[in-house]
Design a protein around this motif. Structure first.
Motif, short mmCIF file in Angstrom:
data_model
loop_
_atom_site.label_atom_id
_atom_site.label_comp_id
_atom_site.label_asym_id
_atom_site.label_seq_id
_atom_site.Cartn_x
_atom_site.Cartn_y
_atom_site.Cartn_z
N LEU A 124 114.70 52.28 27.65
CA LEU A 124 113.19 51.87 28.26
C LEU A 124 112.62 52.86 29.09
N PHE A 125 112.21 54.30 28.74
CA PHE A 125 111.37 54.73 30.32
C PHE A 125 111.16 56.03 29.36
N GLY A 126 110.69 56.85 29.57
CA GLY A 126 110.30 58.48 28.87
C GLY A 126 109.82 59.58 29.72
N PRO A 127 109.81 60.61 29.44
CA PRO A 127 109.48 61.56 30.67
C PRO A 127 108.34 61.65 31.95
N GLN A 128 107.46 60.78 31.88
CA GLN A 128 107.32 60.06 33.44
C GLN A 128 108.63 59.55 34.51
N SER A 129 108.91 58.52 33.83
CA SER A 129 109.47 57.08 34.08
C SER A 129 111.40 57.84 35.04
N GLY A 130 111.57 58.85 34.30
CA GLY A 130 112.82 59.28 33.73
C GLY A 130 113.19 60.88 34.48
N ARG A 131 111.71 61.04 34.78
CA ARG A 131 111.71 63.00 35.91
C ARG A 131 112.89 63.16 36.65
N ALA A 132 112.80 61.95 37.29
CA ALA A 132 114.49 62.12 38.23
C ALA A 132 115.78 61.88 38.02
N GLY A 133 115.75 61.48 36.40
CA GLY A 133 116.88 61.26 36.24
C GLY A 133 117.10 59.88 35.20
N ILE A 134 117.88 59.64 34.54
CA ILE A 134 117.69 58.56 33.60
C ILE A 134 119.49 57.29 33.63
N ALA A 135 119.99 58.14 34.45
CA ALA A 135 120.66 56.77 35.34
C ALA A 135 120.25 55.79 35.86
N ALA A 163 127.64 57.36 30.03
CA ALA A 163 127.85 59.16 29.40
C ALA A 163 127.00 59.21 30.31
N PHE A 164 125.81 58.62 30.60
CA PHE A 164 124.52 59.13 30.96
C PHE A 164 124.47 57.66 31.82
N GLY A 165 125.05 56.75 32.17
CA GLY A 165 124.45 55.81 33.47
C GLY A 165 123.61 54.61 33.38
N LEU A 166 123.53 54.29 31.82
CA LEU A 166 122.30 53.70 31.30
C LEU A 166 122.43 52.30 31.54
N ASP A 167 121.83 51.26 31.28
CA ASP A 167 122.02 49.81 31.73
C ASP A 167 121.57 49.79 30.41
N VAL A 168 123.11 49.40 29.04
CA VAL A 168 122.96 49.39 27.92
C VAL A 168 122.35 47.80 28.10
N VAL A 169 121.65 47.25 27.15
CA VAL A 169 121.21 45.33 26.80
C VAL A 169 121.37 45.54 24.98
N VAL A 170 122.55 45.04 25.08
CA VAL A 170 122.44 44.24 23.51
C VAL A 170 121.00 43.42 23.31
N THR A 171 120.52 43.21 21.97
CA THR A 171 119.82 42.12 21.47
C THR A 171 119.43 42.33 20.12
N THR A 172 118.70 41.66 19.43
CA THR A 172 117.97 41.64 18.32
C THR A 172 116.98 42.59 18.65
N ALA A 173 116.50 42.63 17.28
CA ALA A 173 115.38 43.36 16.81
C ALA A 173 113.88 42.27 16.86
N GLU A 174 114.02 40.77 16.83
CA GLU A 174 113.20 40.15 17.36
C GLU A 174 112.48 39.75 18.15
N GLU A 175 113.72 39.72 19.26
CA GLU A 175 113.39 38.96 20.49
C GLU A 175 113.51 40.49 21.57
N HIS A 176 114.45 41.58 21.43
CA HIS A 176 113.43 42.78 21.74
C HIS A 176 111.76 43.13 21.49
#
Length: 261
Positions: A124-135, A163-176
């Protein structure tokens, strides 16, 4: 192999380093490649760039790796999946990073061999929103029932978080997809409308306008293909677009209605 002392936290269980094929080296593929290289030995193939310099690989070479990450537009996924299906080895983990999950995961489950593991992700990020890092940023992870059996698929949530400090949210494809119709659909539609207004430079700015401006700038340079995927191809997007249109008409109509006595 990296020395353990130089590996990101949580990677000791992944020694030796996994081999990863990244298919797609557009804006997002190029953005995540350095992060993936911290975790894996990476080769890159881009269907639209046969002359990709440096780590450029053939499709067969990329598909032969333990992990294959698909960073291609939804419109190109069928062709790529059909081409790589006979090249994959049993037990390979195929990961997609599309902004939608229901359609691409159903497509991959249909076209790829049953012995291949599948894992849907949406950073839930990209080159712009993650330009300062993705942690600290979120990543949605959608395991495909019956197709996430291997060790790498089982370790993915923990490794991505550590490894990356991500907030990993496990969900279903439909709910996503249901939530992304609002989370991404509304922000991209509003931002596209503001961009289309071609606003003049404004020296006087409130804090609230600053929030709007940052939102617009974050998605201003996203491709038209990405916008259509988010605002049109999401199976729940039509309902959100209709609610947005009705609400907009109601708010604007209220401005022309006679004032209440």
């Amino acid at each position: 192999m990296l020395d353990t002392a130089t590996q990101p936290t949580g990677l000791k269980r992944l020694r030796p380093r996994p081999r990863l094929g990244l298919i797609g080296h557009g804006a997002f593929g190029a953005f995540i490649a350095p992060y993936l290289s911290r975790l894996c030995d990476v080769v890159v193939h881009d269907p639209g760039r046969p002359d990709l310099p440096g780590r450029g690989a053939t499709l067969a070479e990329a598909a032969a790796q333990e992990i294959v990450v698909l960073a291609v537009p939804l419109a190109a996924m069928r062709g790529v999946a059909e081409a790589m299906a006979p090249l994959l080895r049993p037990g390979t983990l195929v990961v997609d990073v599309c902004s939608l999950k229901v359609a691409p995961l159903a497509l991959l489950a249909e076209l790829l061999p049953p012995a291949v593991d599948l894992l849907g992700t949406h950073p839930l990020f990209g080159p712009q929103s993650g330009r300062a890092g993705i942690a600290g940023l979120q990543l949605a992870l959608c395991p495909v029932p019956g197709r996430a059996r291997g060790r790498l698929a089982r370790l993915a949530p923990r490794v991505l978080a550590r490894a990356f400090g991500l907030d990993v949210v496990v969900t279903t494809a439909e709910e996503h997809d249901r939530q992304m119709a609002y989370v991404q659909g509304l922000t991209h539609i509003v931002s596209r409308i503001v961009v289309a207004m071609d606003l003049p430079p404004l020296a006087l700015r409130t804090t609230t306008y600053g929030h709007l401006d940052r939102m617009v700038e974050t998605v201003r340079h996203d491709s038209d293909a990405l916008f259509r995927t988010i605002a049109r191809d999401n199976p729940f997007a039509a309902e959100v677009r209709a609610r947005f249109a009705d609400a907009t008409a109601s708010v604007l109509g209220g401005l022309t209605a006679p004032a209440a006595p």
